[in-house]
Design an enzyme around this catalytic site. Structure first.
Site, PDB file in Angstrom:
ATOM      1  NE  ARG A   1       1.181  -2.078   4.963  1.00 58.03           N
ATOM      2  CZ  ARG A   1       2.662  -2.391   4.804  1.00 58.03           C
ATOM      3  NH1 ARG A   1       3.206  -3.491   5.563  1.00 58.03           N
ATOM      4  NH2 ARG A   1       3.502  -1.477   4.376  1.00 58.03           N
TER       5      ARG A   1
ATOM      6  NE  ARG B   1      12.208   2.233   1.473  1.00 59.58           N
ATOM      7  CZ  ARG B   1      11.033   1.755   2.236  1.00 59.58           C
ATOM      8  NH1 ARG B   1      11.403   1.636   3.650  1.00 59.58           N
ATOM      9  NH2 ARG B   1      10.085   1.520   1.675  1.00 59.58           N
TER      10      ARG B   1
ATOM     11  CE  LYS C   1       6.277  -1.030   9.263  1.00 60.85           C
ATOM     12  NZ  LYS C   1       6.089   0.375   8.587  1.00 60.85           N
TER      13      LYS C   1
ATOM     14  NE  ARG D   1       9.486  -0.832  -1.275  1.00 57.17           N
ATOM     15  CZ  ARG D   1       9.023  -0.835  -0.072  1.00 57.17           C
ATOM     16  NH1 ARG D   1       9.660  -1.132   0.933  1.00 57.17           N
ATOM     17  NH2 ARG D   1       7.792  -0.670  -0.179  1.00 57.17           N
TER      18      ARG D   1
ATOM     19  NE  ARG E   1       4.655   2.518   0.367  1.00 55.54           N
ATOM     20  CZ  ARG E   1       5.776   2.276   0.408  1.00 55.54           C
ATOM     21  NH1 ARG E   1       6.410   3.149  -0.558  1.00 55.54           N
ATOM     22  NH2 ARG E   1       6.478   2.106   1.318  1.00 55.54           N
TER      23      ARG E   1
HETATM   24  P1  AMP Z   1       6.370  -2.446   2.699  1.00 54.39           P
HETATM   25  O1  AMP Z   1       7.350  -3.443   2.223  1.00 54.39           O
HETATM   26  O2  AMP Z   1       6.113  -3.070   4.318  1.00 54.39           O
HETATM   27  O3  AMP Z   1       6.453  -1.137   2.728  1.00 54.39           O
HETATM   28  O4  AMP Z   1       5.188  -3.154   1.802  1.00 54.39           O
HETATM   29  C1  AMP Z   1       5.229  -2.765   0.328  1.00 54.39           C
HETATM   30  C2  AMP Z   1       3.581  -2.897  -0.101  1.00 54.39           C
HETATM   31  O5  AMP Z   1       3.569  -4.397  -0.002  1.00 54.39           O
HETATM   32  C3  AMP Z   1       2.310  -2.306   0.630  1.00 54.39           C
HETATM   33  O6  AMP Z   1       2.180  -0.964   0.141  1.00 54.39           O
HETATM   34  C4  AMP Z   1       1.371  -3.209   0.214  1.00 54.39           C
HETATM   35  O7  AMP Z   1       1.020  -2.866  -0.989  1.00 54.39           O
HETATM   36  C5  AMP Z   1       2.077  -4.383   0.351  1.00 54.39           C
HETATM   37  N1  AMP Z   1       2.007  -5.098   1.673  1.00 54.39           N
HETATM   38  C6  AMP Z   1       2.729  -5.426   2.665  1.00 54.39           C
HETATM   39  N2  AMP Z   1       2.409  -5.893   3.535  1.00 54.39           N
HETATM   40  C7  AMP Z   1       1.020  -5.956   3.516  1.00 54.39           C
HETATM   41  C8  AMP Z   1      -0.024  -6.416   4.390  1.00 54.39           C
HETATM   42  N3  AMP Z   1       0.193  -6.840   5.637  1.00 54.39           N
HETATM   43  N4  AMP Z   1      -1.234  -6.335   3.886  1.00 54.39           N
HETATM   44  C9  AMP Z   1      -1.446  -5.951   2.628  1.00 54.39           C
HETATM   45  N5  AMP Z   1      -0.785  -5.644   1.797  1.00 54.39           N
HETATM   46  C10 AMP Z   1       0.856  -5.529   2.329  1.00 54.39           C
END
Ligand code: AMP
Length: 217
Positions: free
Chosen positions: A90, A129, A15, A162, A173
């Site tokens: 989400r 990654r 994404k 990360r 996740r």
């Molecule tokens: P991402 O970079 O999109 O993989 O997000 C990394 C982490 O940020 C996720 O595993 C959640 O802990 C938090 N996070 C990101 N977006 C959201 C969201 N829309 N709602 C809740 N937690 C989020």
């Protein structure tokens, strides 16, 4: 006229990579909720401290703070024409809040590309990654390596892995995605907004499939 695109799909499906490419081509703002949280962690804000306690466990940050953060971001002038949302919503509660927020602009969620992928490939992609410190450009040591190991091709900044890309956290996740986020697939399908894209193709093929699907829409 505004255009709001929600990119849906499991962690590691691409994404962020596709959102960056599409944002550069279209001029629409790219809003990544994960990047916004990571920025807050870097700047040691109160929101960053709170978010970190959830992120390191692979859990979702609570809806109320996440929604407030996105509301602030969408209100910035660079989103006047719309945005590509990557990682938000989400949960169904976030999706409902987004509809209300966009109505305030006279806008709506226009289209929701759902990028799909198989679990084994996602785990493999996330564990290889590398992310750029300066602006979140994404590489993969196997599928999309940087020209020079550890250095971002785009801005020369350092690449890092990360914390939440570790195998155990990745599994959590994906589980959280299946439990809390995947109901949004039928939510947006029922609203006639979903377009399905096979995320297991190359980056270029996914971009092409996205462009074709968005043009049709
Ligand atoms: P991402 O970079 O999109 O993989 O997000 C990394 C982490 O940020 C996720 O595993 C959640 O802990 C938090 N996070 C990101 N977006 C959201 C969201 N829309 N709602 C809740 N937690 C989020």
């Amino acid at each position: 006229m505004t255009t709001f695109i929600v990119l849906l799909g499991p962690p590691g499906v691409g994404k962020g990579t596709q959102a960056k490419i599409f944002s550069e081509r279209s001029g629409l703002a790219h809003i990544s909720s994960g990047d916004l949280f990571r920025e807050n962690i870097k700047n040691q804000t109160e929101l960053g401290r709170l978010a970190q306690s959830y992120m390191t466990r692979g859990e979702l940050v609570p809806d109320d703070v996440t929604i407030a953060m996105i509301r602030d971001r969408i209100n910035r002038p660079d989103c006047a024409a719309g945005a590509i949302l990557d990682g938000f919503p989400r949960t169904p509660a976030q999706a409902d809040a987004l509809e209300v927020m966009l109505q305030e602009f006279g806008g709506q969620v226009d289209v929701v590309p759902f990028i799909s992928g198989s679990e084994e490939v996602l785990v493999e992609r996330l564990s290889g990654r590398w992310t750029c410190r300066a602006s979140g450009h994404i590489f993969n040591e196997k599928f999309n390596p940087p020209k020079q190991a550890g250095v971002c091709d785009f801005d020369g900044s350092e690449l890092y892995q990360r914390d939440d890309d570790k195998a155990e956290t990745v599994k959590r996740r994906i589980q959280v995605y299946l439990e809390q986020t995947s109901p949004l697939i039928s939510y947006y399908r029922d609203h006639g907004k979903l377009i399905e894209i096979d995320g297991m193709q190359s980056i270029e093929q996914v971009t092409q499939a996205l462009l074709v699907a968005l043009k049709k829409h």
